[in-house]
Motif scaffolding. Structure first.
Motif, PDB file in Angstrom:
ATOM      1  N   ALA A  26      81.715 132.781  -2.279  1.00 27.10           N
ATOM      2  CA  ALA A  26      80.433 133.408  -2.622  1.00 27.10           C
ATOM      3  C   ALA A  26      80.626 134.815  -3.189  1.00 27.10           C
ATOM      4  CB  ALA A  26      79.521 133.455  -1.401  1.00 27.10           C
ATOM      5  N   ARG A  27      81.569 135.582  -2.641  1.00 28.03           N
ATOM      6  CA  ARG A  27      81.796 136.941  -3.138  1.00 28.03           C
ATOM      7  C   ARG A  27      82.310 136.929  -4.569  1.00 28.03           C
ATOM      8  NH1 ARG A  27      84.860 139.764   1.802  1.00 28.03           N
ATOM      9  NH2 ARG A  27      83.720 138.540   3.308  1.00 28.03           N
ATOM     10  N   ALA A  28      83.230 136.000  -4.858  1.00 22.84           N
ATOM     11  CA  ALA A  28      83.779 135.909  -6.219  1.00 22.84           C
ATOM     12  C   ALA A  28      82.712 135.445  -7.194  1.00 22.84           C
ATOM     13  CB  ALA A  28      84.972 134.955  -6.236  1.00 22.84           C
ATOM     14  N   ALA A  31      80.486 138.417  -7.780  1.00 28.41           N
ATOM     15  CA  ALA A  31      81.184 139.433  -8.575  1.00 28.41           C
ATOM     16  C   ALA A  31      81.274 139.007 -10.038  1.00 28.41           C
ATOM     17  CB  ALA A  31      82.578 139.680  -8.008  1.00 28.41           C
ATOM     18  N   ALA A  32      81.565 137.737 -10.276  1.00 24.93           N
ATOM     19  CA  ALA A  32      81.646 137.244 -11.658  1.00 24.93           C
ATOM     20  C   ALA A  32      80.282 137.318 -12.328  1.00 24.93           C
ATOM     21  CB  ALA A  32      82.171 135.813 -11.677  1.00 24.93           C
ATOM     22  N   GLY A  33      79.253 136.870 -11.636  1.00 20.85           N
ATOM     23  CA  GLY A  33      77.901 136.913 -12.199  1.00 20.85           C
ATOM     24  C   GLY A  33      77.474 138.325 -12.554  1.00 20.85           C
ATOM     25  N   GLU A  34      77.775 139.267 -11.677  1.00 20.97           N
ATOM     26  CA  GLU A  34      77.426 140.664 -11.936  1.00 20.97           C
ATOM     27  C   GLU A  34      78.229 141.229 -13.106  1.00 20.97           C
ATOM     28  OE1 GLU A  34      77.980 142.402  -8.069  1.00 20.97           O
ATOM     29  OE2 GLU A  34      76.081 141.572  -7.319  1.00 20.97           O
ATOM     30  N   ALA A  35      79.523 140.895 -13.179  1.00 24.73           N
ATOM     31  CA  ALA A  35      80.354 141.368 -14.292  1.00 24.73           C
ATOM     32  C   ALA A  35      79.868 140.782 -15.616  1.00 24.73           C
ATOM     33  CB  ALA A  35      81.819 140.994 -14.052  1.00 24.73           C
ATOM     34  N   PHE A  36      79.521 139.501 -15.604  1.00 29.16           N
ATOM     35  CA  PHE A  36      79.009 138.862 -16.813  1.00 29.16           C
ATOM     36  C   PHE A  36      77.680 139.485 -17.239  1.00 29.16           C
ATOM     37  CE2 PHE A  36      81.263 134.652 -15.521  1.00 29.16           C
ATOM     38  CZ  PHE A  36      82.473 135.119 -16.005  1.00 29.16           C
ATOM     39  N   MET A  56      76.188 127.244  -7.475  1.00 27.42           N
ATOM     40  CA  MET A  56      75.484 127.372  -8.756  1.00 27.42           C
ATOM     41  C   MET A  56      74.285 128.300  -8.620  1.00 27.42           C
ATOM     42  SD  MET A  56      75.499 123.481 -10.141  1.00 27.42           S
ATOM     43  CE  MET A  56      76.989 122.518 -10.163  1.00 27.42           C
ATOM     44  N   LEU A  57      73.576 128.165  -7.513  1.00 33.02           N
ATOM     45  CA  LEU A  57      72.419 129.040  -7.268  1.00 33.02           C
ATOM     46  C   LEU A  57      72.857 130.491  -7.093  1.00 33.02           C
ATOM     47  CD1 LEU A  57      70.486 126.697  -4.828  1.00 33.02           C
ATOM     48  CD2 LEU A  57      69.811 127.288  -7.157  1.00 33.02           C
ATOM     49  N   LYS A  58      73.998 130.688  -6.440  1.00 30.47           N
ATOM     50  CA  LYS A  58      74.515 132.052  -6.251  1.00 30.47           C
ATOM     51  C   LYS A  58      74.879 132.692  -7.593  1.00 30.47           C
ATOM     52  CE  LYS A  58      76.280 131.486  -1.547  1.00 30.47           C
ATOM     53  NZ  LYS A  58      75.601 130.327  -1.124  1.00 30.47           N
ATOM     54  N   LEU A  59      75.505 131.910  -8.478  1.00 28.28           N
ATOM     55  CA  LEU A  59      75.845 132.450  -9.800  1.00 28.28           C
ATOM     56  C   LEU A  59      74.579 132.772 -10.582  1.00 28.28           C
ATOM     57  CD1 LEU A  59      77.930 133.272 -11.896  1.00 28.28           C
ATOM     58  CD2 LEU A  59      77.937 130.901 -12.698  1.00 28.28           C
ATOM     59  N   ARG A  60      73.598 131.886 -10.520  1.00 24.87           N
ATOM     60  CA  ARG A  60      72.342 132.133 -11.238  1.00 24.87           C
ATOM     61  C   ARG A  60      71.699 133.410 -10.744  1.00 24.87           C
ATOM     62  NH1 ARG A  60      70.983 132.052 -15.614  1.00 24.87           N
ATOM     63  NH2 ARG A  60      71.235 129.820 -15.914  1.00 24.87           N
ATOM     64  N   ARG A  61      71.649 133.615  -9.428  1.00 24.46           N
ATOM     65  CA  ARG A  61      71.025 134.827  -8.884  1.00 24.46           C
ATOM     66  C   ARG A  61      71.758 136.087  -9.340  1.00 24.46           C
ATOM     67  NH1 ARG A  61      71.063 132.004  -3.602  1.00 24.46           N
ATOM     68  NH2 ARG A  61      69.172 130.765  -3.605  1.00 24.46           N
ATOM     69  N   ALA A  62      73.094 136.054  -9.323  1.00 22.90           N
ATOM     70  CA  ALA A  62      73.875 137.226  -9.716  1.00 22.90           C
ATOM     71  C   ALA A  62      73.776 137.486 -11.219  1.00 22.90           C
ATOM     72  CB  ALA A  62      75.334 137.049  -9.314  1.00 22.90           C
ATOM     73  N   LEU A  63      73.723 136.422 -12.008  1.00 21.83           N
ATOM     74  CA  LEU A  63      73.678 136.535 -13.463  1.00 21.83           C
ATOM     75  C   LEU A  63      72.290 136.889 -13.960  1.00 21.83           C
ATOM     76  CD1 LEU A  63      75.312 136.112 -16.087  1.00 21.83           C
ATOM     77  CD2 LEU A  63      74.656 133.708 -15.979  1.00 21.83           C
ATOM     78  N   LEU A 177      90.617 139.431 -19.589  1.00 21.64           N
ATOM     79  CA  LEU A 177      90.686 138.918 -18.230  1.00 21.64           C
ATOM     80  C   LEU A 177      90.001 139.898 -17.285  1.00 21.64           C
ATOM     81  CD1 LEU A 177      91.899 136.330 -17.110  1.00 21.64           C
ATOM     82  CD2 LEU A 177      93.900 137.663 -16.443  1.00 21.64           C
ATOM     83  N   LEU A 178      89.205 139.371 -16.374  1.00 24.48           N
ATOM     84  CA  LEU A 178      88.494 140.205 -15.397  1.00 24.48           C
ATOM     85  C   LEU A 178      89.072 139.963 -14.010  1.00 24.48           C
ATOM     86  CD1 LEU A 178      84.807 139.390 -16.441  1.00 24.48           C
ATOM     87  CD2 LEU A 178      86.166 141.377 -17.129  1.00 24.48           C
ATOM     88  N   ASP A 179      89.355 141.024 -13.287  1.00 21.26           N
ATOM     89  CA  ASP A 179      89.731 140.912 -11.881  1.00 21.26           C
ATOM     90  C   ASP A 179      88.431 140.973 -11.081  1.00 21.26           C
ATOM     91  OD1 ASP A 179      92.570 140.770 -12.101  1.00 21.26           O
ATOM     92  OD2 ASP A 179      92.623 142.939 -12.478  1.00 21.26           O
ATOM     93  N   LEU A 180      88.224 139.991 -10.232  1.00 17.09           N
ATOM     94  CA  LEU A 180      86.965 139.932  -9.468  1.00 17.09           C
ATOM     95  C   LEU A 180      87.116 140.604  -8.101  1.00 17.09           C
ATOM     96  CD1 LEU A 180      85.961 136.249 -10.258  1.00 17.09           C
ATOM     97  CD2 LEU A 180      85.232 138.337 -11.419  1.00 17.09           C
TER      98      LEU A 180
END
Length: 180
Positions: A26-28, A31-36, A56-63, A177-180
């Protein structure tokens, strides 16, 4: 004036986020969603192995809303019925085992990568500008006969112990490349 605006627009970078093998971290995912989101990506491509469809829901929320997310199934995405249902809830387009998307005028082949022979065949086929895959948990950024091949490594950090994702510039076909 219109020509000047077109020329200026064509110089703008169009980035997509590339991620794979999140394996419920979940943290990664966050972090990816926020970086994107900070990078202003036009879309996100996930090369499989979410493991739990709730990621998928976690990525959507972060993005955030409005950015398309495309995914393929990985070998650890067992409950595909629930994954498809959650994908619909999160606005994620499931391409199946493999898929083709066109973004920024680039034809992109997406496959999880369980058969590396198929990854190489996709790269050598001449059908794609970019081939995105995952599965190996290892970063792989190279060109094959003019096709850019991108494996962003593992977002989960469970095998290589390095959490990574990538930004792909569709204009230049350069990868960061992104370090998460």
């Amino acid at each position: 004036m219109a020509l000047e605006l077109y020329m200026e627009f064509s110089r703008l970078s169009v980035y997509i986020g590339v991620i794979s093998d999140t394996h419920d971290d979940a943290r990664a995912v966050r972090a990816a969603g926020e970086a994107f989101r900070r990078a202003g990506v036009a879309a996100v491509v996930h090369a499989g192995d979410w493991t739990s469809p709730f990621s998928m829901l976690k990525l959507r929320r972060a993005l955030g809303e409005g950015v398309p997310i495309y995914t393929v199934f990985g070998n650890n995405d067992g409950d595909r019925y629930t994954a498809a249902k959650r994908a619909a809830d999160a606005g994620v387009e499931v391409l199946g085992e493999a898929g083709i998307i066109v973004l920024g005028g680039r034809k992109i082949g997406v496959y999880h990568g369980t058969a590396l022979l198929l990854v190489e065949a996709m790269a050598k086929s001449g059908m794609f500008d970019v081939v995105i895959y995952g599965h190996t948990h290892r970063v792989d950024i190279r060109r094959v006969n003019g096709t850019l091949v991108v494996n962003p490594g593992e977002a989960c950090g469970c095998a290589e112990e390095k959490k990574t994702a990538a930004l792909l510039n569709l204009n230049t076909l350069e990868v960061e490349l992104l370090d998460l």
